[in-house]
Design a protein around this motif. Structure first.
Motif, PDB file in Angstrom:
ATOM      1  N   GLU A  92       0.903  -1.112   0.019  1.00 46.21           N
ATOM      2  CA  GLU A  92       0.030  -0.152   0.101  1.00 46.21           C
ATOM      3  C   GLU A  92       0.788   1.224  -0.152  1.00 46.21           C
TER       4      GLU A  92
ATOM      5  N   SER B 213      -5.468   2.977  -1.319  1.00 42.02           N
ATOM      6  CA  SER B 213      -4.334   3.092  -1.892  1.00 42.02           C
ATOM      7  C   SER B 213      -4.459   3.062  -3.301  1.00 42.02           C
TER       8      SER B 213
ATOM      9  N   LYS C 173      -1.014   3.374   4.322  1.00 38.41           N
ATOM     10  CA  LYS C 173      -2.377   3.588   4.237  1.00 38.41           C
ATOM     11  C   LYS C 173      -3.264   2.312   4.034  1.00 38.41           C
TER      12      LYS C 173
ATOM     13  N   ILE D 266       1.597   7.076   4.094  1.00 39.29           N
ATOM     14  CA  ILE D 266       0.873   8.417   4.398  1.00 39.29           C
ATOM     15  C   ILE D 266       1.992   9.518   4.330  1.00 39.29           C
TER      16      ILE D 266
END
Ligand code: HEC
Ligand code: HEC
Ligand code: HEC
Ligand code: HEC
Ligand code: HEC
Ligand code: HEC
Ligand code: HEC
Ligand code: HEC
Length: 467
Positions: free
Chosen positions: A295, A326, A321, A298
């Motif tokens: 993923e 994603s 995330k 952030i």
């Protein structure tokens, strides 16, 4: 309360017995909750006073609906819906992400009373998980070396007695994707009941309001055991098991369960089949260093407020995330090529033919969306590139890439090919491919060097055509 001929729903005669039983069960839950915890109900309590002011409910055989504060009374006498999350916080119903709140109706908390109580996820999973005679421990997989799980029948019956007591379920088959086909069950990704329940509200009660365990460090840092999970926000990721490629992955490391062979019997030794480290009471998802199949992270600019990026740095920067938010190749959502969580393309079960309709309509066969033509038309047929999803090249038996167009790329940087195809080059008997280079559909390589017919699920190596 039990279902009987006095049950008002049955008396009314217009609902099926199953519905009446469910209704009676709901009321039983409220009665039991009132009986066990009613004396402990707190008035709107924002944590500034400890212990919280009481708002007790009393219920007894003589007064089966209880006093006004009782949940049973609210349902049967006041005819108000009882929402558990009013007291037991749930991030899923907290769309503004304000955290647990308490306060009168009409104020911002609008009747919520969550500061003195554990979260809904914790009371559900941790509390029920204590009763191991009802909700048995869930076993780890025992691999037979040929892609089978020898204790799968036991594991499925444990699933029936645990997660499937409340989550859907054997008949609805919400868990039916690629990982279910590979023998993975809820606990392999989420941990068992008590691991799911090990969240930041442990220790909170009317006597101990507001004692949330937050800000204790980075939850995902394996060296930091202090920060418990936040339900709905901290979930496993694809990257927790798909930890990299042939050169760089976490398989064979400490406290991980390495997938020995895939369900077709091909040697694996690249992917994990448990997303957390064995022995971790919090079942923290593993975060891979090789993010080829993981993923998104952030960004530091995301500070979690409605106006992200206003010059602050996110405390969660670099953490993964959620899968569902994603995006990957070309900005396409992961779900766009892989399907939804728990229902990733493709599913083997013949009873689930509908599951594969989207993939078949898009690319003509089941499974991950891999045919470049789905989105690029013919544009990739004569392109020699590794700029496709996860570093893929154009696929199929009719591309310039397959017809020797890969020569320069392979000669310039053989390692880029070996990341998925494994060891060896076109002259090596080792070059038989890996689980990251399996054909996703039947392919016909008879016109290409020494190639032949390759069926779906077979690893492709340089030897497949350079014999
Ligand atoms: C009026 C507030 C309130 C509502 C609404 C409420 N609860 Fe509770 N719940 C409590 C209190 C208080 C406790 C006792 C917690 C304590 O003493 O720390 C509790 C405890 C529990 C526990 C036991 C937790 C443990 O670890 O012992 C469970 C399970 C539970 N609630 C489930 C529910 C469910 C399911 C609903 C909805 C049907 C619900 N609650 C609605 C206040 C509430
Ligand atoms: C006793 C009923 C019950 C059982 C058994 C149960 N769940 Fe849940 N689960 C719930 C409820 C209710 C919610 C919604 C919680 C909320 O309102 O936030 C939930 C939410 C969740 C969530 C999302 C919230 C979070 O904590 O991230 C996950 C993940 C989850 N369950 C996993 C599991 C797994 C895995 C099992 C089996 C090991 C399991 N559940 C067993 C009732 C249950
Ligand atoms: C292959 C790994 C895997 C398995 C097996 C798995 N889950 Fe999940 N689960 C995930 C991931 C990944 C997420 C986060 C999804 C997201 O990004 O929203 C998730 C999220 C959830 C959620 C939160 C709601 C959501 O969709 O975001 C619930 C509830 C849940 N899982 C329950 C279960 C239950 C119950 C089982 C077993 C029947 C199960 N899961 C099996 C990987 C898994
Ligand atoms: C618990 C570990 C785990 C998690 C989490 C996990 N996977 Fe897997 N995945 C595996 C393993 C192991 C296999 C090989 C299965 C087999 O034996 O056939 C696999 C296989 C696959 C395949 C190949 C299926 C095929 O038929 O070729 C795809 C695609 C896939 N995973 C995608 C995902 C996606 C997308 C996610 C996140 C939503 C995810 N995986 C999360 C362990 C995991
Ligand atoms: C444009 C389509 C596309 C998008 C978008 C995409 N993928 Fe993939 N994904 C693929 C293809 C094609 C493969 C097969 C590659 C292989 O087998 O080496 C794959 C393979 C995978 C695998 C399984 C590898 C294995 O072991 O078989 C995982 C896990 C995965 N992707 C996760 C993700 C995640 C997470 C995202 C979003 C960040 C994502 N993918 C976005 C097309 C896509
Ligand atoms: C689900 C749709 C989808 C699939 C499937 C897909 N792509 Fe893409 N691809 C995109 C999008 C969207 C872009 C971004 C286009 C843009 O920025 O203008 C892109 C961009 C590209 C680019 C860079 C732009 C260019 O034309 O040079 C390359 C190269 C590429 N894709 C290769 C591939 C290859 C190879 C495959 C098959 C293995 C593939 N793509 C499969 C959607 C997809
Ligand atoms: C991200 C993983 C990945 C990388 C990197 C990769 N391959 Fe592949 N390769 C695959 C997969 C998956 C297939 C099977 C695709 C299919 O047929 O469904 C494949 C198939 C092939 C094929 C057969 C044609 C086809 O589409 O099936 C050739 C030729 C090939 N690869 C050569 C190479 C060469 C040369 C390199 C390096 C320049 C390379 N690959 C890099 C994953 C990869
Ligand atoms: C689908 C069949 C196929 C696969 C798989 C395949 N190749 Fe090829 N390769 C070809 C064809 C066809 C040619 C062109 C031969 C010619 O021009 O005579 C070629 C040519 C080459 C050449 C140019 C030298 C030569 O022998 O003509 C190199 C180098 C090469 N391939 C490397 C690789 C490597 C490395 C792999 C594995 C990662 C690989 N190939 C996998 C079909 C394949």
């Amino acid at each position: 309360m039990v279902v009987s001929e006095t049950d008002p729903l049955l008396v009314a005669g217009n609902v099926p017995v199953d519905v009446a039983i469910e209704w009676a069960t709901d009321i039983n839950v409220l009665c039991l909750h009132d009986l066990k915890h009613g004396a402990n109900y707190a008035d709107f309590c924002d944590g500034s006073v400890s212990p919280c002011p009481t708002d007790p409910c009393s219920i007894s055989e003589a007064n089966p609906n209880g006093s006004g504060s009782c949940l049973t009374n609210q349902a049967l006498v006041q005819e108000k819906p009882v929402v558990c999350q009013v007291c037991h916080y749930s991030p899923a119903l907290d769309l503004a992400q304000l955290g647990p709140l308490a306060g009168e109706p009409g104020t911002i908390p609008n009747g919520r009373n969550q500061v003195a109580h554990q979260s809904n996820s914790r009371v559900m999973h941790n509390h029920h998980g204590q009763f191991t005679d009802l909700f048995p421990p869930m076993d780890s997989p025992v691999q037979d070396g040929n892609g089978g799980i020898s204790n799968q029948a036991v594991r499925l019956s444990q699933l029936e007695d645990t997660c499937y007591q409340c989550h859907p379920g054997t008949n609805v088959q919400c868990l039916r994707g690629a990982m279910f086909d590979g023998g993975m069950l809820c606990n392999d990704c989420h941990g068992d009941m008590q691991q799911v329940g090990a969240d930041f509200t442990q220790g909170v009660s009317p006597q101990n309001p507001g004692a949330f365990k937050l800000g204790l460090g980075n939850y995902y840092d394996p060296a930091n055991s202090d920060q418990p999970r936040v339900p709905w926000a901290n979930e496993p990721g694809c990257g927790s098991c798909h930890t990299g490629d042939y050169f760089d992955n976490l398989a064979g490391g400490q406290n991980v369960i390495t997938n020995i062979a895939d369900s077709m019997g091909n040697d694996d030794d690249i992917r994990l089949r448990q997303s957390w480290r064995t022995g971790d009471p919090a079942a923290k998802p593993i975060v891979p260093t090789n993010t080829r199949f993981a993923e998104n992270s952030i960004p530091a600019s995301f500070d979690g407020t409605p106006n992200p990026g206003a010059g602050t740095s996110s405390a969660g920067a670099d953490n993964p995330k959620l899968y569902r938010v994603s995006t990957g190749h070309g900005g396409v959502f992961c779900e766009g090529c892989h399907g939804a969580t728990h229902a990733e393309f493709d599913s083997d079960a013949p009873s689930l033919n509908n599951h594969d309709v989207a993939a078949i309509q898009l690319q003509g066969h089941t499974g991950t969306i891999i045919e470049c033509s789905t989105c690029h038309g013919n544009a990739m047929n004569n392109r020699n590139t590794l700029d496709g999803p996860h570093g893929m090249h154009p696929v199929g038996d009719n591309t310039e890439f397959a017809d020797g167009g890969h020569e320069d790329l392979a000669e310039d940087d053989l390692q880029a090919c070996q990341a998925c195809h494994g060891p060896g080059d076109r002259e090596s008997s080792q070059a038989v491919g890996t689980v990251l280079s399996v054909a996703k559909a039947d392919r016909d390589f008879r016109d290409l060097e020494d190639g032949g017919l390759v069926s779906k699920g077979t690893p492709i190596g340089c030897r497949t055509c350079h014999d």
